[in-house]
Design a protein around this motif. Structure first.
Motif, PDB file in Angstrom:
ATOM      1  N   ARG A 120      34.381  30.044 -48.852  1.00 61.44           N
ATOM      2  CA  ARG A 120      33.902  29.888 -47.479  1.00 61.44           C
ATOM      3  C   ARG A 120      32.406  29.603 -47.500  1.00 61.44           C
ATOM      4  N   TRP A 159      32.597  24.763 -42.492  1.00 58.00           N
ATOM      5  CA  TRP A 159      31.994  25.582 -43.534  1.00 58.00           C
ATOM      6  C   TRP A 159      30.553  25.967 -43.196  1.00 58.00           C
ATOM      7  N   GLU A 215      30.821  28.843 -40.963  1.00 54.74           N
ATOM      8  CA  GLU A 215      31.089  30.060 -41.743  1.00 54.74           C
ATOM      9  C   GLU A 215      29.812  30.553 -42.416  1.00 54.74           C
TER      10      GLU A 215
END
Length: 202
Positions: free
Chosen positions: A82, A140, A143
């Protein structure tokens, strides 16, 4: 005794043979010399069957674009990375050797160049593919924000364009001049550049 395949399974296998044939021909002959007839001959099927599956050469190549994207996504999703780790993994997977050896990378670049002057259907398929890559990168980056790796003020869309540009530009150099481009050094530099840009305001 071998299980008989269903009609849907036979159809899927036939489409896969055609897509694989198109990828190899694009990689070795270029776009202009990759005709529906040549694809059918390479795959061992009639031109009528390939027309039945795809309708046109442009639609067949659009399916090739989607198939190649799925190949890369399959490699990316083999782990649960992640944030920044996922972005670094994208750079490494995209620039490493695995999917290039199946002609996929070279075929994709043939398509990218052709799309600039091709029918709108092909241009649309390439644009959709690029947008899907940028969307993954934006996810991403989001994240990474949640993980405290980058600043919430980061321009995710802008950074996604830049990172996709790194992917395309570096791989093109590797494909064109593999003997003079140090792949591992290029991968390391690309990862470092992307990380530095992403964390600059963290």
């Amino acid at each position: 005794m071998e299980k008989r395949r269903t009609q849907a399974e036979r159809r899927a296998a036939s489409r896969r043979r055609l897509i694989d044939a198109a990828i190899e021909l694009l990689a070795t002959r270029g776009y202009a010399r990759t005709s529906l007839a040549a694809i059918g001959e390479k795959a061992g099927v009639s031109r009528g069957l390939i027309t039945h599956h795809f309708g046109s050469k442009e639609q067949c190549i659009a399916e090739v674009v989607a198939h190649i994207r799925r190949l890369v996504e399959a490699e990316l999703h083999e782990n649960e990375r992640r944030g920044l780790a996922a972005i670094e993994n994208l750079l490494r997977v995209y620039l490493q050797e695995s999917w290039q050896h199946s002609y996929s990378a070279r075929a994709m670049y043939v398509i990218l160049v052709e799309a600039l002057t091709a029918e709108s259907e092909l241009l649309g398929a390439v644009a959709e593919n690029n947008a899907a890559i940028r969307a993954m990168i934006c996810t991403w980056i989001g994240e990474a924000v949640d993980l405290g790796e980058v600043s919430p003020q980061i321009d995710a869309q802008g950074m996604a364009v830049v990172i996709e540009g790194i992917l395309r530009g570096v791989l093109l150099q590797i494909l064109v001049d593999p003997d003079k481009v140090d792949r591992e050094a290029a991968i390391t530099a690309s990862i470092n550049m992307a990380r530095a840009a992403l964390v600059a305001n963290a």
